[in-house]
Design a protein around this motif. Structure first.
Motif, PDB file in Angstrom:
ATOM      1  N   ALA A  96      92.039 -32.779 -21.063  1.00  0.00           N
ATOM      2  CA  ALA A  96      91.159 -33.237 -22.142  1.00  0.00           C
ATOM      3  C   ALA A  96      89.772 -32.614 -22.087  1.00  0.00           C
ATOM      4  CB  ALA A  96      91.027 -34.754 -22.084  1.00  0.00           C
ATOM      5  N   GLY A  97      89.415 -31.981 -20.976  1.00  0.00           N
ATOM      6  CA  GLY A  97      88.059 -31.505 -20.778  1.00  0.00           C
ATOM      7  C   GLY A  97      87.378 -32.375 -19.739  1.00  0.00           C
ATOM      8  N   SER A  98      86.063 -32.344 -19.673  1.00  0.00           N
ATOM      9  CA  SER A  98      85.337 -33.150 -18.703  1.00  0.00           C
ATOM     10  C   SER A  98      84.738 -34.377 -19.383  1.00  0.00           C
ATOM     11  CB  SER A  98      84.217 -32.334 -18.055  1.00  0.00           C
ATOM     12  OG  SER A  98      83.186 -32.069 -18.992  1.00  0.00           O
ATOM     13  N   VAL A  99      84.569 -35.449 -18.618  1.00  0.00           N
ATOM     14  CA  VAL A  99      83.980 -36.665 -19.167  1.00  0.00           C
ATOM     15  C   VAL A  99      82.557 -36.420 -19.674  1.00  0.00           C
ATOM     16  CG1 VAL A  99      83.218 -39.008 -18.631  1.00  0.00           C
ATOM     17  CG2 VAL A  99      85.459 -38.222 -17.854  1.00  0.00           C
ATOM     18  N   PRO A 100      81.684 -35.711 -18.921  1.00  0.00           N
ATOM     19  CA  PRO A 100      80.334 -35.451 -19.452  1.00  0.00           C
ATOM     20  C   PRO A 100      80.340 -34.693 -20.777  1.00  0.00           C
ATOM     21  CG  PRO A 100      80.389 -35.031 -17.094  1.00  0.00           C
ATOM     22  CD  PRO A 100      81.813 -35.251 -17.519  1.00  0.00           C
ATOM     23  N   GLU A 101      81.246 -33.728 -20.915  1.00  0.00           N
ATOM     24  CA  GLU A 101      81.332 -32.974 -22.169  1.00  0.00           C
ATOM     25  C   GLU A 101      81.774 -33.882 -23.312  1.00  0.00           C
ATOM     26  OE1 GLU A 101      83.310 -28.829 -23.880  1.00  0.00           O
ATOM     27  OE2 GLU A 101      84.260 -29.855 -22.185  1.00  0.00           O
ATOM     28  N   LEU A 102      82.778 -34.707 -23.065  1.00  0.00           N
ATOM     29  CA  LEU A 102      83.264 -35.611 -24.107  1.00  0.00           C
ATOM     30  C   LEU A 102      82.223 -36.681 -24.431  1.00  0.00           C
ATOM     31  CD1 LEU A 102      86.969 -36.030 -22.926  1.00  0.00           C
ATOM     32  CD2 LEU A 102      86.135 -34.627 -24.819  1.00  0.00           C
ATOM     33  N   GLN A 103      81.480 -37.136 -23.421  1.00  0.00           N
ATOM     34  CA  GLN A 103      80.424 -38.114 -23.671  1.00  0.00           C
ATOM     35  C   GLN A 103      79.337 -37.522 -24.558  1.00  0.00           C
ATOM     36  OE1 GLN A 103      80.094 -41.626 -22.291  1.00  0.00           O
ATOM     37  NE2 GLN A 103      78.946 -41.390 -24.213  1.00  0.00           N
ATOM     38  N   LYS A 104      78.988 -36.264 -24.310  1.00  0.00           N
ATOM     39  CA  LYS A 104      77.977 -35.597 -25.128  1.00  0.00           C
ATOM     40  C   LYS A 104      78.419 -35.520 -26.586  1.00  0.00           C
ATOM     41  CE  LYS A 104      75.416 -31.239 -25.544  1.00  0.00           C
ATOM     42  NZ  LYS A 104      75.221 -29.866 -24.973  1.00  0.00           N
ATOM     43  N   ILE A 105      79.701 -35.204 -26.801  1.00  0.00           N
ATOM     44  CA  ILE A 105      80.245 -35.129 -28.160  1.00  0.00           C
ATOM     45  C   ILE A 105      80.247 -36.520 -28.807  1.00  0.00           C
ATOM     46  CG2 ILE A 105      82.332 -34.649 -29.505  1.00  0.00           C
ATOM     47  CD1 ILE A 105      82.998 -32.519 -27.318  1.00  0.00           C
ATOM     48  N   ALA A 106      80.671 -37.522 -28.037  1.00  0.00           N
ATOM     49  CA  ALA A 106      80.718 -38.887 -28.557  1.00  0.00           C
ATOM     50  C   ALA A 106      79.327 -39.356 -28.974  1.00  0.00           C
ATOM     51  CB  ALA A 106      81.309 -39.823 -27.507  1.00  0.00           C
ATOM     52  N   ASP A 107      78.322 -39.042 -28.164  1.00  0.00           N
ATOM     53  CA  ASP A 107      76.948 -39.454 -28.485  1.00  0.00           C
ATOM     54  C   ASP A 107      76.408 -38.718 -29.701  1.00  0.00           C
ATOM     55  OD1 ASP A 107      76.850 -41.235 -26.384  1.00  0.00           O
ATOM     56  OD2 ASP A 107      75.883 -39.841 -24.992  1.00  0.00           O
ATOM     57  N   GLU A 108      76.690 -37.424 -29.779  1.00  0.00           N
ATOM     58  CA  GLU A 108      76.145 -36.622 -30.880  1.00  0.00           C
ATOM     59  C   GLU A 108      76.673 -37.077 -32.226  1.00  0.00           C
ATOM     60  OE1 GLU A 108      75.745 -31.950 -32.347  1.00  0.00           O
ATOM     61  OE2 GLU A 108      76.595 -32.410 -30.368  1.00  0.00           O
ATOM     62  N   TYR A 109      77.955 -37.452 -32.261  1.00  0.00           N
ATOM     63  CA  TYR A 109      78.581 -37.782 -33.542  1.00  0.00           C
ATOM     64  C   TYR A 109      78.856 -39.279 -33.709  1.00  0.00           C
ATOM     65  CZ  TYR A 109      79.143 -32.761 -33.774  1.00  0.00           C
ATOM     66  OH  TYR A 109      78.891 -31.405 -33.789  1.00  0.00           O
ATOM     67  N   GLY A 110      78.491 -40.088 -32.722  1.00  0.00           N
ATOM     68  CA  GLY A 110      78.730 -41.524 -32.825  1.00  0.00           C
ATOM     69  C   GLY A 110      80.200 -41.861 -32.931  1.00  0.00           C
ATOM     70  N   ILE A 111      81.023 -41.129 -32.197  1.00  0.00           N
ATOM     71  CA  ILE A 111      82.468 -41.300 -32.280  1.00  0.00           C
ATOM     72  C   ILE A 111      82.995 -41.876 -30.966  1.00  0.00           C
ATOM     73  CG2 ILE A 111      83.017 -38.967 -31.423  1.00  0.00           C
ATOM     74  CD1 ILE A 111      85.229 -38.832 -33.542  1.00  0.00           C
ATOM     75  N   TYR A 112      84.071 -42.614 -31.048  1.00  0.00           N
ATOM     76  CA  TYR A 112      84.722 -43.166 -29.865  1.00  0.00           C
ATOM     77  C   TYR A 112      85.813 -42.209 -29.416  1.00  0.00           C
ATOM     78  CZ  TYR A 112      87.576 -46.333 -26.998  1.00  0.00           C
ATOM     79  OH  TYR A 112      88.301 -46.916 -25.976  1.00  0.00           O
ATOM     80  N   ILE A 113      85.854 -41.912 -28.118  1.00  0.00           N
ATOM     81  CA  ILE A 113      86.890 -41.036 -27.554  1.00  0.00           C
ATOM     82  C   ILE A 113      87.563 -41.776 -26.411  1.00  0.00           C
ATOM     83  CG2 ILE A 113      87.390 -38.835 -26.429  1.00  0.00           C
ATOM     84  CD1 ILE A 113      84.836 -37.719 -27.715  1.00  0.00           C
TER      85      ILE A 113
END
Length: 241
Positions: A96-113
């Motif tokens: 899936a990638g790394s948790v920090p990378e996915l967290q950054k995406i989730a924060d930027e777009y306000g999306i739940y992953i």
């Protein structure tokens, strides 16, 4: 609600079939090549070259079987840009990638992953699209009818997205109450589920979940222990309102 499924080879096909057969959700899909390079230097360019339908990424919920640590974060970025509420990523964090990378995406777009090793650990999380989906699909929940110490009927209140719970329900009828819980766990593992086999977690967790569902249906006082690697990773984005 519209559910978007990213398929790759055989992965995702059974989910689409189950959604169509067992719910009234609209389901759309895009296909990724079955064989991908181990390393993709520019995932954005790679997906652009596939000419994917941009409307797909406006689905309320996206479930991606991209199974690639370079591609999955880019799928999440496009889901965020498209206005999706959530992205569910089966297959575990290694793909899936790394948790920090996915967290950054989730924060930027306000999306739940959410990253799940197996889809039958999915539960409600407070996100509307995920909760609507998890009302029907995710951690198994069943109701049973009993007569003279045997299972006479099984109703699936919530089933595994791969469809295994409905198969278990059909085959468990006629079992004794004593044999039903372990048999439910075994039948799940006999179903052609694509969860990881050969170690802790994976298909064994699926079996435990179905055994537990049967125990709960029978009113038994029992506890469920999920293998550490099978526990979902829930990444909540910052509120953009």
């Amino acid at each position: 609600m519209r559910v978007g499924v990213v398929t790759r080879g055989k992965y995702g096909e059974r989910l689409i079939e189950t959604i169509k057969e067992r719910s009234d959700f609209e389901v759309v899909s895009i296909d990724l090549p079955q064989f991908l390079p181990d390393f993709i230097e520019d995932p954005e360019e790679f997906l652009d070259d596939l000419d994917l339908d941009p409307e797909f990424f406006s689905s309320d919920l996206i479930i991606t079987y991209s199974l690639h640590p370079d591609i999955t974060p880019e799928i999440a970025v496009r889901a965020g840009k498209g206005g999706a509420q959530a992205v569910i990523v089966p297959g575990g964090i290694a793909r899936a990638g790394s948790v920090p990378e996915l967290q950054k995406i989730a924060d930027e777009y306000g999306i739940y992953i959410e990253v799940d090793e197996i889809c039958c650990t999915l539960e409600k999380c407070g996100v509307e699209a995920v909760d609507a989906f998890a009302e029907k699909f995710g951690q198994p929940a069943i109701d049973v009818e009993v007569e003279e110490g045997r299972i006479t009927d099984v109703h699936v209140a919530r089933g595994s997205p791969c469809g295994s719970t409905w198969q278990v329900a059909k085959e468990i009828v006629g079992m004794s109450l004593e044999d039903a819980p372990p048999r439910a766990g075994l039948l799940c593992q006999m179903y052609p589920c694509r969860a990881v086999r050969g170690g802790e977690g994976g298909i064994h967790t699926s079996g435990d979940l179905h055994k537990y569902a049967m125990e709960r249906a029978l009113g038994l006082d029992t506890e469920l222990a999920i293998a550490e690697q099978s526990k979902p990773i829930k990444i909540k984005g910052k509120d953009r309102s």
